[in-house]
Design a protein around this motif. Sequence first.
Motif, PDB file in Angstrom:
ATOM      1  N   LEU A 187      -0.173  -8.762   4.005  1.00  0.00           N
ATOM      2  CA  LEU A 187      -0.062  -8.452   2.590  1.00  0.00           C
ATOM      3  C   LEU A 187       0.999  -9.332   1.933  1.00  0.00           C
ATOM      4  O   LEU A 187       1.966  -9.747   2.579  1.00  0.00           O
ATOM      5  CB  LEU A 187       0.296  -6.980   2.390  1.00  0.00           C
ATOM      6  CG  LEU A 187      -0.706  -5.959   2.937  1.00  0.00           C
ATOM      7  CD1 LEU A 187      -0.236  -4.536   2.622  1.00  0.00           C
ATOM      8  CD2 LEU A 187      -2.111  -6.195   2.375  1.00  0.00           C
ATOM      9  N   ARG A 188       0.820  -9.594   0.649  1.00  0.00           N
ATOM     10  CA  ARG A 188       1.784 -10.376  -0.127  1.00  0.00           C
ATOM     11  C   ARG A 188       2.690  -9.424  -0.896  1.00  0.00           C
ATOM     12  O   ARG A 188       2.210  -8.580  -1.653  1.00  0.00           O
ATOM     13  CB  ARG A 188       1.060 -11.301  -1.106  1.00  0.00           C
ATOM     14  CG  ARG A 188       1.991 -12.137  -1.965  1.00  0.00           C
ATOM     15  CD  ARG A 188       1.217 -12.996  -2.948  1.00  0.00           C
ATOM     16  NE  ARG A 188       2.106 -13.830  -3.746  1.00  0.00           N
ATOM     17  CZ  ARG A 188       2.702 -13.438  -4.869  1.00  0.00           C
ATOM     18  NH1 ARG A 188       2.521 -12.212  -5.322  1.00  0.00           N
ATOM     19  NH2 ARG A 188       3.480 -14.261  -5.539  1.00  0.00           N
ATOM     20  N   ILE A 189       3.990  -9.553  -0.715  1.00  0.00           N
ATOM     21  CA  ILE A 189       4.946  -8.688  -1.400  1.00  0.00           C
ATOM     22  C   ILE A 189       5.025  -9.090  -2.877  1.00  0.00           C
ATOM     23  O   ILE A 189       5.440 -10.205  -3.205  1.00  0.00           O
ATOM     24  CB  ILE A 189       6.342  -8.760  -0.756  1.00  0.00           C
ATOM     25  CG1 ILE A 189       6.264  -8.492   0.746  1.00  0.00           C
ATOM     26  CG2 ILE A 189       7.289  -7.768  -1.444  1.00  0.00           C
ATOM     27  CD1 ILE A 189       5.693  -7.150   1.131  1.00  0.00           C
ATOM     28  N   GLU A 190       4.599  -8.179  -3.749  1.00  0.00           N
ATOM     29  CA  GLU A 190       4.652  -8.445  -5.192  1.00  0.00           C
ATOM     30  C   GLU A 190       6.035  -8.116  -5.748  1.00  0.00           C
ATOM     31  O   GLU A 190       6.553  -8.839  -6.592  1.00  0.00           O
ATOM     32  CB  GLU A 190       3.595  -7.609  -5.911  1.00  0.00           C
ATOM     33  CG  GLU A 190       2.161  -7.891  -5.482  1.00  0.00           C
ATOM     34  CD  GLU A 190       1.650  -9.217  -6.008  1.00  0.00           C
ATOM     35  OE1 GLU A 190       2.226  -9.733  -7.003  1.00  0.00           O
ATOM     36  OE2 GLU A 190       0.677  -9.746  -5.435  1.00  0.00           O
ATOM     37  N   PHE A 191       6.610  -7.012  -5.290  1.00  0.00           N
ATOM     38  CA  PHE A 191       7.971  -6.682  -5.696  1.00  0.00           C
ATOM     39  C   PHE A 191       8.577  -5.693  -4.722  1.00  0.00           C
ATOM     40  O   PHE A 191       7.880  -4.956  -4.009  1.00  0.00           O
ATOM     41  CB  PHE A 191       8.039  -6.154  -7.137  1.00  0.00           C
ATOM     42  CG  PHE A 191       7.280  -4.879  -7.413  1.00  0.00           C
ATOM     43  CD1 PHE A 191       7.682  -3.653  -6.889  1.00  0.00           C
ATOM     44  CD2 PHE A 191       6.163  -4.891  -8.241  1.00  0.00           C
ATOM     45  CE1 PHE A 191       6.999  -2.478  -7.165  1.00  0.00           C
ATOM     46  CE2 PHE A 191       5.459  -3.721  -8.515  1.00  0.00           C
ATOM     47  CZ  PHE A 191       5.882  -2.512  -7.976  1.00  0.00           C
TER      48      PHE A 191
END
Length: 279
Positions: free
Chosen positions: A228-232
């Motif tokens: 997963l890509r950390i958005e915030f």
Amino acid sequence: MHASTPADWHEANRAHWDERVPIHATSDFYDLESFRAGKDALRDFELAEVGDVTGKSLLHLQCHIGVDTLSWARHGAAQVVGLDFSEPAVETARALARELGFSQDRAAFVAADVHDAAQAVPDSSYDIVYTGIGALNWLPDTRRWAETAASLVAPGGFLYLAEFHPMTDCLDDATGTKVEHDYFSRDAWVDETPGTYADFDAPTVHNRSVEWQHPIGDVVSALAAAGLRIEFLHEHDASLFARFPTLERQSDGFYRFPADRPRIPLMYSIKASRAATGS
């Protein structure tokens, strides 16, 4: 006290939670009467950070009695699924869903261990996987949890986690001003305190519980490793309850330290997304 992980941790925790379900269902803390009448169980920062859920599918891992899950349905999610390892909690959530008029297609609840979620829930993926608010501390392995949770995020979807900040577990209970415990400890924490956060004076029998502290770096790294890509990552200066006696209830319902003392993070939230291509 700190101890190595007991062999009975899972069974002890389930007995602990099973016993507390009826206490919670009748407590002022959960106030199910107001919830049935339309009160929203979600926090303002969660609503702002998750955004519009209209028409989306949402899976709530470790959902307890389902008030947060059903609140997302009230906010327009097309389908919500709640999962919890406590059969009494799931039965309570199902009863609430029926009382509120939700069909099983709109709001379903499943009794299963969180690590078995991929095999237990009705669909293989969801637009939103939602979890937190006192959930991760009951699990020994953030990487195993993250792999399971991430596997259920649909392409173009995201995981949202709102959780108590592990920094709070390092401080002394009396004042919240002194560091007394190791932030990086990987040991299990065994507690035998009677009662529950929803009713400290409630008579209880199954008081043995086993918890873990997970540094935020471990949680973020586990989600990234799961694809997963950390958005915030947001840290919040407020808590949902008086974690320390010095916290003061504010007009927004949250608890914060007095204005004349330095602040520390009391909660945090993470949004982590999966690419639309599924890669």
